[in-house]
Scaffold this active site. Structure first.
Site, short mmCIF file in Angstrom:
data_model
loop_
_atom_site.label_atom_id
_atom_site.label_comp_id
_atom_site.label_asym_id
_atom_site.label_seq_id
_atom_site.Cartn_x
_atom_site.Cartn_y
_atom_site.Cartn_z
N HIS A 128 0.83 -1.37 0.21
CA HIS A 128 -0.07 -0.02 0.00
C HIS A 128 0.90 1.08 -0.08
O HIS A 128 2.00 1.13 0.84
CB HIS A 128 -0.91 -0.04 1.18
CG HIS A 128 -1.84 1.07 1.34
ND1 HIS A 128 -1.63 2.52 1.62
CD2 HIS A 128 -3.15 1.06 0.77
CE1 HIS A 128 -2.87 2.96 1.39
NE2 HIS A 128 -3.59 2.56 0.94
N GLU A 130 0.80 3.99 1.39
CA GLU A 130 1.09 4.75 2.60
C GLU A 130 2.09 3.84 3.55
O GLU A 130 2.84 4.53 4.23
CB GLU A 130 -0.27 4.89 3.69
CG GLU A 130 -0.11 5.52 4.93
CD GLU A 130 -1.25 5.31 5.73
OE1 GLU A 130 -2.30 5.27 5.22
OE2 GLU A 130 -1.10 5.31 7.01
#
Ligand code: SF4
Length: 313
Positions: A128, A130
């Site tokens: 991901h 992030e």
């Protein structure tokens, strides 16, 4: 066939403060610098938002090296690694950082723990953006990713190591708590951020769905497939007792026949979802059924974030 249905419309839902800010950053950058403007990664994980901003002149890049040298570069709401920030700086780019301040808070905390000599565990989902951004704040051997309880077995720290954990901002509150409980069993002195890393928007949307999902025969979470917080909402609805819970991109992907035997349908949406997508889904039901709509809410949100100084009005 029963010709009437009830919709339970759950709040808080839809745009959070970080997403509103990130979209405004792109719009203000377009105003200030003209089109096209380049964005590292999708600004937020929602197809409708991306298509709309693309029409307005934003170009979303998978690789920052594809950005032309003389144009500003926007970092998405998910944040970026130091490597990407350094690349942009080394190439004299004007950086406009739309990283959500709540993601930046996790970056700052990672740095604090690192400087204090902690080994850091990040609870999150591999690949991901992030997680890549947060892991990329520190050297590789300073931060360890834990996705599931099983990953904890792989952690080998010495008895003298100081250990802390951080989390991705958009995780399931309950699943994360289970992982934290196991971490605490293995490392009783483990430290954490002074304030929760899972953000207010993730937490509020999950709590609201948890409250109402078991009153519904089916539950629709509006959101894109690559949206972490939207996917977590579907899991929460299922765990709260509504097995027939699904993620839906938009009204076009709504197959009404899947809901023919559901009398009460819950609807919510992820933090990157414009309300128009929820309205369109309700309209599609309305064209085919007599609808009763009940609005339920666990409270209002009034969080707002300032735009970065480069595009502040
Ligand atoms: S979901 Fe949370 S962390 Fe992500 S942009 Fe919204 S407020 Fe920020």
């Amino acid at each position: 066939m029963n010709n009437s249905k009830k919709i339970i419309l759950v709040s808080p839902r839809g745009f959070c403060a970080g997403v509103t800010r990130a979209i405004d950053v792109v719009l203000e950058t377009l105003k200030k610098y003209g089109s096209p403007v380049y964005v590292n990664h999708e600004i937020v994980h929602n197809k409708h938002v991306i298509d709309d901003l693309t029409k307005k002149g934003a170009v979303f890049l998978k690789n920052i090296e594809d950005a032309p040298k003389d144009r500003p570069i926007i970092f998405s709401a998910h944040g970026v690694s130091k490597k990407i920030t350094n690349y942009a700086k080394d190439n004299n780019k004007t950086i406009i950082d739309a990283t959500c301040p709540l993601v930046t808070k996790v970056h700052v905390q990672a740095d604090k723990f690192y400087k204090l000599g902690f080994k850091i565990i990040l609870i999150g989902h591999k690949n991901h953006p992030e997680v890549e951004g947060t892991m990329g704040q520190l050297p590789q051997d300073a931060i360890y990713l834990v996705e599931t309880i099983n990953d904890i077995n792989e952690l080998n720290f010495s008895g003298n190591d100081k250990i802390a954990y951080l989390t991705q901002t958009t995780l399931s509150i309950d699943d994360t708590q289970n992982i934290i409980n196991e971490l605490r069993k293995k490392f009783p002195n483990i430290e954490s951020s002074p304030k929760e890393d899972i953000c207010y928007a993730t937490s509020n949307r999950q709590k609201a769905i948890k409250e109402y999902a078991d009153k519904c025969d089916a539950f629709i979470v509006v959101g894109s497939k690559n949206s972490s917080n939207s996917n977590r909402l579907v899991e929460v609805a299922k765990k709260a007792g509504c097995i027939n819970s699904h993620l839906l991109e938009n009204a076009e992907s709504l197959n009404l026949s899947n809901y023919s035997s559901s009398n009460i349908i819950g609807i919510s949406s992820g933090a990157s979802v414009p309300e128009i997508l929820v309205e369109n889904i309700i309209s599609k039901f309305q064209k085919n059924y007599s609808l009763e709509i009940e609005n339920v809410s666990l409270g209002e949100e009034d969080v707002q974030f300032k735009l970065p100084k480069e595009v502040r009005k």
